[in-house]
Enzyme design. Structure first.
Site, PDB file in Angstrom:
ATOM      1  N   ASP A 153     -20.769 -16.994   2.036  1.00 42.38           N
ATOM      2  CA  ASP A 153     -20.059 -17.938   1.158  1.00 42.38           C
ATOM      3  C   ASP A 153     -18.561 -17.832   1.392  1.00 42.38           C
ATOM      4  OD1 ASP A 153     -20.192 -15.207   0.073  1.00 42.38           O
ATOM      5  OD2 ASP A 153     -18.791 -16.047  -1.377  1.00 42.38           O
ATOM      6  N   THR A 165     -31.361 -15.752   0.046  1.00 35.75           N
ATOM      7  CA  THR A 165     -31.121 -14.352  -0.353  1.00 35.75           C
ATOM      8  C   THR A 165     -30.674 -14.314  -1.825  1.00 35.75           C
ATOM      9  OG1 THR A 165     -28.746 -14.135   0.081  1.00 35.75           O
ATOM     10  CG2 THR A 165     -30.221 -14.022   1.998  1.00 35.75           C
ATOM     11  N   ASP A 193     -20.741  -7.863   3.238  1.00 35.94           N
ATOM     12  CA  ASP A 193     -19.522  -7.626   2.445  1.00 35.94           C
ATOM     13  C   ASP A 193     -18.317  -8.150   3.224  1.00 35.94           C
ATOM     14  OD1 ASP A 193     -20.852  -6.256   0.347  1.00 35.94           O
ATOM     15  OD2 ASP A 193     -21.000  -4.490   1.629  1.00 35.94           O
TER      16      ASP A 193
END
Ligand SMILES: C[S@@+](CC[C@H](N)C(=O)[O-])C[C@H]1O[C@@H](n2cnc3c(N)ncnc32)[C@H](O)[C@@H]1O
Length: 213
Positions: free
Chosen positions: A155, A191, A119
């Site tokens: 990302d 993932t 996160d």
């Protein structure tokens, strides 16, 4: 990752405990993970989400021991459900907050730590919740063996940059990619989050650090 509460979560968790896949009291294995996983190499994934990486990597590398950590039980339930009958004796799962990681693993016990699409917590006030804070760096350095590695994929450019700055103060940056999936990397599982970003044609950042004690 948040998912809605699932009515089937308790059943899956109970089955995972009975199968000895889910470890309820991980501190009981502190210093013994390699022994119980019958391996001399231990990889730990923090924030394993719905488990695609854990399931595929533990099958691709059956001689390595894999421990997946996920704090959200409803997310973890997906991972456990996927693992049944697929993850063999070289994989274990922990449902808890990785802030406690140094209660579960001994100094120098871990060979490689995987942080996959952690996160990013974009607001400055929330940076302290990240898995790449200076406090986590201290724990990782202690738990990783000499020459052990941290491998991070994301990302999120801002999270990537900040993590580079923080972790490179403690670890030696060894390799870095700013568009990792431009080439095929069949040796490294994709993932759930990564799959989404690949489909959106977004670059995947990746970095490897080494622990020089
Ligand atoms: C954005 S998701 C990524 C999931 C998966 N790694 C992937 O790449 O698809 C991040 C996951 O990390 C978990 N997570 C975040 N902080 C954690 C912590 N301190 N301990 C354990 N899990 C954590 C979240 O619950 C969430 O499922």
């Amino acid at each position: 990752m948040r998912v809605r509460k699932k009515t089937w979560t308790p059943t899956v968790i109970q089955e995972a405990k009975e199968q000895n896949l889910l470890i309820e009291h991980p501190s009981q294995f502190k210093g013994k993970w390699k022994k119980i996983l019958q391996t001399d190499t231990l990889h730990v994934e923090i924030g394993a989400g719905k488990g695609d990486y854990f399931v595929e990597m533990s099958s691709l590398y059956p001689t390595i021991g894999w421990v997946a950590i996920e704090k959200d039980m409803h997310v973890a339930a997906y991972a456990l459900r996927k693992s049944f009958g697929v993850v063999l004796n070289n994989g274990k799962f922990i449902i808890d907050d990785a802030n406690l990681i140094d209660e579960w693993f001994e100094e120098n016990e871990i060979d490689t730590l995987h942080l996959n699409f952690s996160d990013p917590w974009p607001k400055k006030a929330h940076h302290k919740r990240r898995l790449t804070t200076p406090d986590f760096a201290v724990k990782y350095q202690k738990l990783l063996k000499n020459q052990g590695q941290i491998i991070l994929k994301t990302d999120n450019a801002a999270f990537f940059e900040d993590s580079l700055v923080v972790l490179t103060k403690t670890f030696q940056m060894e390799d870095v990619w700013v568009n990792y999936r431009q080439q095929a990397h069949p040796e490294d599982a994709i993932t759930e989050y990564e799959q989404r970003f690949i489909e959106l044609n977004q670059p995947i950042y990746r970095v490897i650090w080494r622990n020089n004690k």
